[in-house]
Design a protein around this motif. Structure first.
Motif, PDB file in Angstrom:
ATOM      1  N   LYS A   5       0.839  -1.178   0.000  1.00  0.00           N
ATOM      2  CA  LYS A   5       0.000   0.000   0.000  1.00  0.00           C
ATOM      3  C   LYS A   5       0.890   1.248   0.000  1.00  0.00           C
ATOM      4  O   LYS A   5       1.843   1.348   0.762  1.00  0.00           O
ATOM      5  CB  LYS A   5      -0.897   0.012   1.231  1.00  0.00           C
ATOM      6  N   THR A   6       0.572   2.197  -0.879  1.00  0.00           N
ATOM      7  CA  THR A   6       1.348   3.422  -0.979  1.00  0.00           C
ATOM      8  C   THR A   6       0.890   4.402   0.093  1.00  0.00           C
ATOM      9  O   THR A   6      -0.300   4.685   0.218  1.00  0.00           O
ATOM     10  CB  THR A   6       1.156   4.074  -2.363  1.00  0.00           C
ATOM     11  N   GLN A   7       1.841   4.905   0.845  1.00  0.00           N
ATOM     12  CA  GLN A   7       1.520   5.890   1.873  1.00  0.00           C
ATOM     13  C   GLN A   7       1.254   7.232   1.193  1.00  0.00           C
ATOM     14  O   GLN A   7       2.042   7.668   0.351  1.00  0.00           O
ATOM     15  CB  GLN A   7       2.671   6.009   2.864  1.00  0.00           C
ATOM     16  N   MET A   8       0.156   7.880   1.541  1.00  0.00           N
ATOM     17  CA  MET A   8      -0.209   9.146   0.934  1.00  0.00           C
ATOM     18  C   MET A   8       0.516  10.286   1.643  1.00  0.00           C
ATOM     19  O   MET A   8       0.131  10.721   2.720  1.00  0.00           O
ATOM     20  CB  MET A   8      -1.721   9.383   1.015  1.00  0.00           C
ATOM     21  N   ARG A   9       1.595  10.717   1.025  1.00  0.00           N
ATOM     22  CA  ARG A   9       2.334  11.870   1.512  1.00  0.00           C
ATOM     23  C   ARG A   9       3.058  12.479   0.324  1.00  0.00           C
ATOM     24  O   ARG A   9       3.210  11.841  -0.719  1.00  0.00           O
ATOM     25  CB  ARG A   9       3.322  11.493   2.608  1.00  0.00           C
TER      26      ARG A   9
END
Length: 83
Positions: A5-9
């Motif tokens: 899962k790609t971290q949203m930052r």
């Protein structure tokens, strides 16, 4: 192979950020086109780049949407500014 899962930052590296923007922009434009064709939906999509460049997609009924939107920005703000 499963992707994590790609971290949203915010992407700190400017080159990586630009590449990601370009790929995701093209993906959104493709999805908008597919939605308009597969579902016979009227779709309008406007994307502004971090530098203020306009990218757009409009299905049949909305061909002049961007012209109207640009005119709206000019009339309400006096000019196009993305600072």
């Amino acid at each position: 192979m499963v992707r994590g899962k790609t971290q949203m930052r915010r992407i700190e590296n400017a080159t990586s950020r630009q590449v990601t923007f370009s790929k995701r922009r093209n993906g959104l434009l493709k999805k908008a086109f597919e939605l308009s064709v597969l579902c016979d939906a009227e779709v309008a999509l406007i994307i502004f780049s971090p530098r203020g460049k306009l990218y757009e997609f409009a299905s049949s009924r909305f061909h002049f949407f961007s012209l109207d939107f640009n005119l709206f920005l000019i009339l309400t703000h006096g000019f196009l500014s993305f600072s």
